[in-house]
Write a protein that holds these residues in place. Structure first.
Motif, PDB file in Angstrom:
ATOM      1  N   TRP A 142       0.822  -1.197   0.000  1.00 43.72           N
ATOM      2  CA  TRP A 142       0.000   0.000   0.000  1.00 43.72           C
ATOM      3  C   TRP A 142       0.864   1.257   0.000  1.00 43.72           C
ATOM      4  CZ3 TRP A 142       0.948   3.042   4.168  1.00 43.72           C
ATOM      5  CH2 TRP A 142       1.598   2.434   5.233  1.00 43.72           C
ATOM      6  N   LEU A 143       2.024   1.195   0.673  1.00 43.90           N
ATOM      7  CA  LEU A 143       2.927   2.329   0.715  1.00 43.90           C
ATOM      8  C   LEU A 143       3.602   2.539  -0.633  1.00 43.90           C
ATOM      9  CD1 LEU A 143       4.160   4.495   2.497  1.00 43.90           C
ATOM     10  CD2 LEU A 143       5.851   2.836   3.230  1.00 43.90           C
ATOM     11  N   HIS A 144       4.028   1.455  -1.258  1.00 47.89           N
ATOM     12  CA  HIS A 144       4.641   1.542  -2.586  1.00 47.89           C
ATOM     13  C   HIS A 144       3.638   2.084  -3.602  1.00 47.89           C
ATOM     14  CE1 HIS A 144       8.362  -0.526  -1.500  1.00 47.89           C
ATOM     15  NE2 HIS A 144       7.610  -1.319  -0.747  1.00 47.89           N
ATOM     16  N   ASP A 145       2.405   1.606  -3.526  1.00 46.79           N
ATOM     17  CA  ASP A 145       1.375   2.096  -4.442  1.00 46.79           C
ATOM     18  C   ASP A 145       1.114   3.583  -4.241  1.00 46.79           C
ATOM     19  OD1 ASP A 145       1.149  -0.376  -5.562  1.00 46.79           O
ATOM     20  OD2 ASP A 145      -0.768  -0.880  -4.604  1.00 46.79           O
ATOM     21  N   TYR A 146       1.091   4.025  -2.989  1.00 46.97           N
ATOM     22  CA  TYR A 146       0.864   5.445  -2.702  1.00 46.97           C
ATOM     23  C   TYR A 146       1.991   6.292  -3.288  1.00 46.97           C
ATOM     24  CZ  TYR A 146       0.663   9.835  -0.174  1.00 46.97           C
ATOM     25  OH  TYR A 146       0.640  11.176   0.132  1.00 46.97           O
ATOM     26  N   LEU A 147       3.249   5.892  -3.061  1.00 49.00           N
ATOM     27  CA  LEU A 147       4.382   6.645  -3.590  1.00 49.00           C
ATOM     28  C   LEU A 147       4.338   6.710  -5.109  1.00 49.00           C
ATOM     29  CD1 LEU A 147       7.250   5.364  -1.286  1.00 49.00           C
ATOM     30  CD2 LEU A 147       6.139   7.599  -1.229  1.00 49.00           C
ATOM     31  N   GLU A 148       4.017   5.585  -5.740  1.00 45.31           N
ATOM     32  CA  GLU A 148       3.934   5.538  -7.201  1.00 45.31           C
ATOM     33  C   GLU A 148       2.803   6.421  -7.718  1.00 45.31           C
ATOM     34  OE1 GLU A 148       2.678   2.181 -10.372  1.00 45.31           O
ATOM     35  OE2 GLU A 148       4.171   1.579  -8.886  1.00 45.31           O
ATOM     36  N   ARG A 149       1.655   6.328  -7.080  1.00 43.23           N
ATOM     37  CA  ARG A 149       0.481   7.098  -7.503  1.00 43.23           C
ATOM     38  C   ARG A 149       0.709   8.608  -7.354  1.00 43.23           C
ATOM     39  NH1 ARG A 149      -2.821   4.593  -4.470  1.00 43.23           N
ATOM     40  NH2 ARG A 149      -2.848   6.064  -2.743  1.00 43.23           N
ATOM     41  N   GLU A 150       1.400   9.015  -6.282  1.00 46.95           N
ATOM     42  CA  GLU A 150       1.622  10.431  -6.020  1.00 46.95           C
ATOM     43  C   GLU A 150       2.896  10.953  -6.682  1.00 46.95           C
ATOM     44  OE1 GLU A 150      -0.551  12.412  -4.501  1.00 46.95           O
ATOM     45  OE2 GLU A 150      -1.880  10.686  -4.282  1.00 46.95           O
ATOM     46  N   GLY A 151       3.679  10.058  -7.305  1.00 51.56           N
ATOM     47  CA  GLY A 151       4.910  10.483  -7.971  1.00 51.56           C
ATOM     48  C   GLY A 151       5.999  10.891  -6.991  1.00 51.56           C
ATOM     49  N   LEU A 152       6.056  10.249  -5.845  1.00 50.68           N
ATOM     50  CA  LEU A 152       7.040  10.576  -4.817  1.00 50.68           C
ATOM     51  C   LEU A 152       8.130   9.519  -4.765  1.00 50.68           C
ATOM     52  CD1 LEU A 152       4.556  11.486  -1.940  1.00 50.68           C
ATOM     53  CD2 LEU A 152       5.819  13.072  -3.381  1.00 50.68           C
ATOM     54  N   SER A 153       9.271   9.906  -4.232  1.00 55.53           N
ATOM     55  CA  SER A 153      10.331   8.932  -4.001  1.00 55.53           C
ATOM     56  C   SER A 153      10.263   8.495  -2.541  1.00 55.53           C
ATOM     57  CB  SER A 153      11.696   9.549  -4.302  1.00 55.53           C
ATOM     58  OG  SER A 153      12.026  10.504  -3.312  1.00 55.53           O
ATOM     59  N   GLY A 154      11.027   7.494  -2.210  1.00 61.75           N
ATOM     60  CA  GLY A 154      11.053   7.007  -0.843  1.00 61.75           C
ATOM     61  C   GLY A 154      11.636   8.020   0.127  1.00 61.75           C
ATOM     62  N   GLU A 155      12.373   9.012  -0.380  1.00 69.08           N
ATOM     63  CA  GLU A 155      12.954  10.038   0.477  1.00 69.08           C
ATOM     64  C   GLU A 155      11.888  10.878   1.160  1.00 69.08           C
ATOM     65  OE1 GLU A 155      15.764  12.298  -1.740  1.00 69.08           O
ATOM     66  OE2 GLU A 155      16.926  10.535  -2.271  1.00 69.08           O
ATOM     67  N   ALA A 156      10.704  10.939   0.579  1.00 65.33           N
ATOM     68  CA  ALA A 156       9.616  11.718   1.179  1.00 65.33           C
ATOM     69  C   ALA A 156       9.191  11.122   2.517  1.00 65.33           C
ATOM     70  CB  ALA A 156       8.428  11.766   0.233  1.00 65.33           C
ATOM     71  N   LEU A 157       9.522   9.863   2.763  1.00 68.38           N
ATOM     72  CA  LEU A 157       9.137   9.197   4.003  1.00 68.38           C
ATOM     73  C   LEU A 157      10.180   9.343   5.108  1.00 68.38           C
ATOM     74  CD1 LEU A 157       7.819   5.900   2.444  1.00 68.38           C
ATOM     75  CD2 LEU A 157       6.500   7.910   3.096  1.00 68.38           C
ATOM     76  N   LEU A 158      11.342   9.885   4.766  1.00 74.17           N
ATOM     77  CA  LEU A 158      12.404  10.013   5.762  1.00 74.17           C
ATOM     78  C   LEU A 158      12.029  11.052   6.820  1.00 74.17           C
ATOM     79  CD1 LEU A 158      15.617  10.081   3.534  1.00 74.17           C
ATOM     80  CD2 LEU A 158      14.869   8.245   5.038  1.00 74.17           C
ATOM     81  N   PRO A 159      12.519  10.891   8.033  1.00 71.69           N
ATOM     82  CA  PRO A 159      12.342  11.941   9.036  1.00 71.69           C
ATOM     83  C   PRO A 159      13.054  13.215   8.578  1.00 71.69           C
ATOM     84  CG  PRO A 159      13.129   9.914  10.041  1.00 71.69           C
ATOM     85  CD  PRO A 159      13.184   9.712   8.565  1.00 71.69           C
ATOM     86  N   VAL A 160      12.605  14.349   9.053  1.00 69.22           N
ATOM     87  CA  VAL A 160      13.118  15.647   8.597  1.00 69.22           C
ATOM     88  C   VAL A 160      14.636  15.754   8.681  1.00 69.22           C
ATOM     89  CG1 VAL A 160      13.044  18.132   9.007  1.00 69.22           C
ATOM     90  CG2 VAL A 160      10.948  16.808   9.064  1.00 69.22           C
ATOM     91  N   PRO A 161      15.283  15.405   9.795  1.00 69.75           N
ATOM     92  CA  PRO A 161      16.738  15.591   9.822  1.00 69.75           C
ATOM     93  C   PRO A 161      17.473  14.716   8.813  1.00 69.75           C
ATOM     94  CG  PRO A 161      16.005  14.449  11.800  1.00 69.75           C
ATOM     95  CD  PRO A 161      14.784  14.914  11.075  1.00 69.75           C
ATOM     96  N   LEU A 162      16.995  13.519   8.590  1.00 63.61           N
ATOM     97  CA  LEU A 162      17.655  12.660   7.591  1.00 63.61           C
ATOM     98  C   LEU A 162      17.425  13.193   6.184  1.00 63.61           C
ATOM     99  CD1 LEU A 162      16.970   9.090   8.991  1.00 63.61           C
ATOM    100  CD2 LEU A 162      19.025  10.496   9.194  1.00 63.61           C
ATOM    101  N   ARG A 163      16.230  13.710   5.919  1.00 63.47           N
ATOM    102  CA  ARG A 163      15.953  14.291   4.607  1.00 63.47           C
ATOM    103  C   ARG A 163      16.833  15.522   4.362  1.00 63.47           C
ATOM    104  NH1 ARG A 163      10.533  14.704   4.892  1.00 63.47           N
ATOM    105  NH2 ARG A 163      10.608  16.872   5.484  1.00 63.47           N
ATOM    106  N   LEU A 164      17.020  16.354   5.393  1.00 64.44           N
ATOM    107  CA  LEU A 164      17.874  17.535   5.253  1.00 64.44           C
ATOM    108  C   LEU A 164      19.333  17.133   5.032  1.00 64.44           C
ATOM    109  CD1 LEU A 164      16.329  19.814   8.006  1.00 64.44           C
ATOM    110  CD2 LEU A 164      16.169  20.113   5.531  1.00 64.44           C
ATOM    111  N   ARG A 165      19.790  16.108   5.757  1.00 65.84           N
ATOM    112  CA  ARG A 165      21.168  15.645   5.550  1.00 65.84           C
ATOM    113  C   ARG A 165      21.353  15.092   4.140  1.00 65.84           C
ATOM    114  NH1 ARG A 165      23.474  12.583  10.771  1.00 65.84           N
ATOM    115  NH2 ARG A 165      25.319  12.590   9.469  1.00 65.84           N
ATOM    116  N   LYS A 166      20.338  14.396   3.634  1.00 67.00           N
ATOM    117  CA  LYS A 166      20.392  13.862   2.266  1.00 67.00           C
ATOM    118  C   LYS A 166      20.462  15.005   1.265  1.00 67.00           C
ATOM    119  CE  LYS A 166      19.556  10.490  -0.749  1.00 67.00           C
ATOM    120  NZ  LYS A 166      20.550   9.544  -1.123  1.00 67.00           N
TER     121      LYS A 166
END
Length: 161
Positions: free
Chosen positions: A50-74
């Motif tokens: 269900w999570l993979h389908d949501y990301l695919e449907r919304e055109g998002l990458s898995g990075e959108a699921l990262l916590p804020v500090p990890l996303r900022l470091r990335k």
């Protein structure tokens, strides 16, 4: 649901009655996808489908699921590749400024074991210039325009001699 289940009534019969009445009223007619096969049944079942389908449907990458500090470091990690296609120093500094503002916001409100430090804009600009000078033909160490209208690079007051 139009009404609540009356007490003492068998739940299954009550649900079936609600469905039958909705069918009689035509509420299931002309629904989107009516008569079409269900999508995704041909794919293998995977964990968190269900999570993979949501990301695919919304055109998002898995990075959108990262916590804020990890996303900022990335973002800070890939910043040099991000600014590689920009044309002026002002654009590069604007991208670094947006990232540093997001980092400062996290530092003010965030908690946790992950530390995020601001990015030095001068270092990013220096690397951006070096990359740009090495890849563009005809550029031989010319100072890059810094967005102020002239080619001299901006020097910080503590680095002036």
């Amino acid at each position: 649901m139009t009404e609540r289940k009356p007490p003492g009534v068998d739940f299954e019969s009550w649900v079936e009655k609600q469905i039958r009445e909705a069918q009689e009223r035509g509420e299931f007619d002309n629904l989107p996808g009516s008569g079409k096969p269900l999508s995704g049944l041909d794919r293998p079942v995977r964990e968190n489908w269900w999570l993979h389908d949501y990301l695919e449907r919304e055109g998002l990458s898995g990075e959108a699921l990262l916590p804020v500090p990890l996303r900022l470091r990335k973002e800070a990690e890939v910043l040099r590749e991000t600014v590689g296609g920009l044309r002026t120093e002002a654009e590069v500094r604007a991208v670094v400024g947006r990232l540093n503002r997001a980092i400062a916001e996290w530092q003010r409100t965030g908690t946790g074991p992950v530390t995020v430090v601001p990015v030095d804009a001068d270092d990013v600009v220096r690397d951006w210039r070096a990359e740009r000078d090495s890849t563009e033909p005809g550029r031989t160490g010319q100072p890059a325009e810094n967005g102020t209208g002239h080619g001299r690079s901006r020097r910080r007051w503590w680095r002036r001699r």
